[in-house]
Design an enzyme around this catalytic site. Structure first.
Site, short mmCIF file in Angstrom:
data_model
loop_
_atom_site.label_atom_id
_atom_site.label_comp_id
_atom_site.label_asym_id
_atom_site.label_seq_id
_atom_site.Cartn_x
_atom_site.Cartn_y
_atom_site.Cartn_z
N GLY A 73 0.80 -1.21 0.00
CA GLY A 73 0.00 0.00 0.00
C GLY A 73 0.84 1.27 0.00
O GLY A 73 0.52 2.24 -0.68
N THR A 74 1.92 1.25 0.75
CA THR A 74 2.75 2.46 0.84
C THR A 74 3.29 2.84 -0.53
O THR A 74 3.23 4.00 -0.95
CB THR A 74 3.91 2.22 1.84
OG1 THR A 74 3.34 1.91 3.12
CG2 THR A 74 4.81 3.44 1.96
N ASN A 158 -8.11 4.07 8.44
CA ASN A 158 -7.50 2.95 9.17
C ASN A 158 -7.63 3.09 10.69
O ASN A 158 -7.54 2.09 11.40
CB ASN A 158 -6.02 2.81 8.80
CG ASN A 158 -5.28 4.11 8.81
OD1 ASN A 158 -5.64 5.04 8.10
ND2 ASN A 158 -4.25 4.20 9.62
N GLN A 186 -7.87 -0.34 3.58
CA GLN A 186 -8.69 -0.87 4.67
C GLN A 186 -10.06 -1.31 4.16
O GLN A 186 -10.63 -2.26 4.67
CB GLN A 186 -8.87 0.19 5.78
CG GLN A 186 -7.59 0.53 6.50
CD GLN A 186 -7.10 -0.59 7.43
OE1 GLN A 186 -7.87 -1.43 7.88
NE2 GLN A 186 -5.81 -0.60 7.71
N GLY A 207 -1.95 -6.58 0.17
CA GLY A 207 -2.23 -7.98 0.47
C GLY A 207 -2.52 -8.27 1.92
O GLY A 207 -3.45 -9.01 2.26
N HIS A 208 -1.75 -7.66 2.82
CA HIS A 208 -1.77 -8.18 4.19
C HIS A 208 -2.96 -7.73 5.03
O HIS A 208 -3.08 -8.12 6.18
CB HIS A 208 -0.45 -7.88 4.91
CG HIS A 208 -0.19 -6.46 5.25
ND1 HIS A 208 -0.11 -6.02 6.55
CD2 HIS A 208 0.03 -5.36 4.49
CE1 HIS A 208 0.18 -4.72 6.56
NE2 HIS A 208 0.27 -4.30 5.31
N THR A 244 11.56 -6.69 -10.58
CA THR A 244 11.15 -8.06 -10.89
C THR A 244 9.87 -8.40 -10.15
O THR A 244 9.75 -8.14 -8.95
CB THR A 244 12.28 -9.03 -10.47
OG1 THR A 244 13.45 -8.67 -11.21
CG2 THR A 244 11.90 -10.47 -10.78
N CYS A 334 1.58 1.87 12.14
CA CYS A 334 2.77 2.48 11.58
C CYS A 334 3.27 3.62 12.46
O CYS A 334 4.43 3.96 12.41
CB CYS A 334 2.48 3.01 10.18
SG CYS A 334 1.58 1.83 9.19
C1 LIG Z 1 -5.05 3.07 4.93
C2 LIG Z 1 -3.70 2.48 4.73
N1 LIG Z 1 -2.97 2.83 3.68
C3 LIG Z 1 -1.76 2.33 3.45
C4 LIG Z 1 -1.19 1.42 4.31
C5 LIG Z 1 0.17 0.90 4.03
O1 LIG Z 1 0.11 -0.35 3.41
P1 LIG Z 1 1.37 -1.33 3.44
O2 LIG Z 1 1.52 -1.78 4.85
O3 LIG Z 1 1.00 -2.44 2.51
O4 LIG Z 1 2.53 -0.56 2.95
C6 LIG Z 1 -1.90 1.03 5.45
C7 LIG Z 1 -1.29 0.09 6.43
O5 LIG Z 1 -1.56 0.16 7.61
C8 LIG Z 1 -3.20 1.56 5.66
O6 LIG Z 1 -3.93 1.21 6.71
#
Ligand SMILES: Cc1ncc(COP(=O)(O)O)c(C=O)c1O
Length: 392
Positions: A73-74, A158, A186, A207-208, A244, A334
């Protein structure tokens, strides 16, 4: 040593992998082949990636060619915000305004700050109400000033679980011809997320949070958009995201997304009922607790319960619950560990005490009534100990 907590109420931080995803990933890890290689092994790996792409596209109502795999996501958020800003700058240097909200995840928030500090962008912070909602009128008013490069509004928050009216917001952005991105990290696990129907130009998923592995995600991106890449290299993924391709992780992401989507309706009902019971139990044990965010219902993620406990430090309470085997979170994982009040609650108008003394309980696939009862049995004692520790 088994380090799993007895009661895991932190699915918004990360959710356990589905057995189906573990099996798919494990099998794939046994195969050799770079999906970009032309030989047989490479072509096999490419097939896995392309079938997974189709599966992910189907789950999220997109075309396969609209799925750009990323490391999560980041990365997808960074690519959307920075990449779309740069591409709009190339179109016209007057497109300097980046519109977003102050309740975004740091992946969006800090990308916008970075653009402002180093790229001469101008950030525009769309006002949220006390539930964390942005209205289409607020977006419309902000778009009335020209020079808008892009809009980014998260699908679901989140921390407090607020679900934004993404379809309406995307429609407003479209009226003004401004690309619209939404972080659906989310939302994707818990509520229907349909790219085409939403009208968004770009969506982030990972994914997670939906039973897949950490370290893989996707930016779902309309074909007409060409964000400037953040990473340069081998030109994979429409030349937008080099690197890759991680076939095992991509396959596991696709399997997890498909299984989650199949079960979503029933699961969301089950989880919402557990969440409602959790809220009741917390109020019964701690009558002055405050539920942050929208009331349970369509504007709130089914698995989210977020409270402020007046007179407590959130971190102290978290550790007391952890010592009793209950895992939850202060704000987002985070930023946990950094003793700062939640930026989300502050943006929603909460005072600093309320923003500091807050805890998120997030429910998911493995949550049971016994988990909720275990929290209900210990929360009153933990809150009074946390209050004593902070001198109340
Ligand atoms: C709303 C939201 N965006 C982005 C992320 C980041 O995703 P990733 O952990 O896959 O980098 C998170 C992770 O907590 C999230 O809750």
């Amino acid at each position: 040593m088994n380090t799993s907590p007895e009661v895991y109420l932190d699915h918004a931080a990360t959710s356990p992998m589905l057995p189906e995803a573990i099996a798919a990933m494990t099998e794939e890890l046994g195969h050799l082949g770079n999906p970009s290689s032309l030989h047989n092994a490479g072509r096999r790996a490419r097939r896995v990636v392309e079938e997974s792409r189709e599966q992910v596209a189907e789950v999220f109502g997109a075309r396969a060619s609209e799925v750009i795999f990323t490391s999560g996501g980041t990365e997808a958020d960074n690519l959307a915000v920075k990449g779309l800003y740069w591409s709009r700058q190339k179109e016209d240097p007057a497109f300097r305004r980046v519109l977003t909200t102050s309740v975004e995840h740091h992946a969006v928030l800090d990308s916008v700050h970075w653009l402002e500090e180093s790229q001469e962008a101008e950030s525009v912070w769309l006002k949220v109400d006390e539930a964390g909602l942005v209205t289409p009128d607020v977006l419309r008013a902000a778009l009335e000033s020209g020079g808008n490069a892009m809009v980014s509004v998260m699908w679901a928050n989140n921390e407090v679980g607020t679900v934004q009216p993404i379809g309406e917001l995307a429609a407003v952005a479209r009226e003004y011809g401004v690309p619209f991105h939404s972080d659906a990290v989310q939302a994707a696990a818990q509520i229907p997320v349909h790219f085409a129907e939403s009208g968004a130009d770009a969506l982030t998923v990972t994914g997670h949070k939906l039973g897949g592995p950490v370290g893989v995600g996707a930016l779902i991106l309309g074909r007409s958009l060409a964000p400037v890449p953040v990473m340069h290299g081998g030109g994979q993924e429409r030349d937008i995201r080099s690197g890759t391709l991680d076939a095992p992780a991509i396959r596991a992401l696709a399997v997890a997304a498909a299984v989650t989507a199949d079960r979503r309706e029933a699961e969301s009902k089950r989880i919402a009922a557990l969440r409602d019971n959790l809220v009741q139990q917390v109020f019964a044990a701690v009558p002055d607790a405050v539920l942050n965010g929208p009331p349970p219902g369509p504007s709130r993620l089914p698995g989210n319960a977020h409270f402020s406990f007046p007179g407590c430090e959130g971190d102290a309470l978290l550790l007391l619950l952890d010592a009793k085997g209950v895992a939850c979170s202060t704000g987002s994982a985070c930023t946990a560990g950094v003793a700062e009040p939640s930026h989300v609650l502050l943006a929603m108008g909460a005072d600093e005490g309320r923003a500091r003394g807050s805890l998120r309980f997030s429910l998911g696939r493995t949550t049971t009534q016994a988990d909720v009862d275990a929290l209900g049995a210990i929360i009153a004692e933990a809150v009074s100990r946390a209050r004593r520790a902070s001198g109340r």
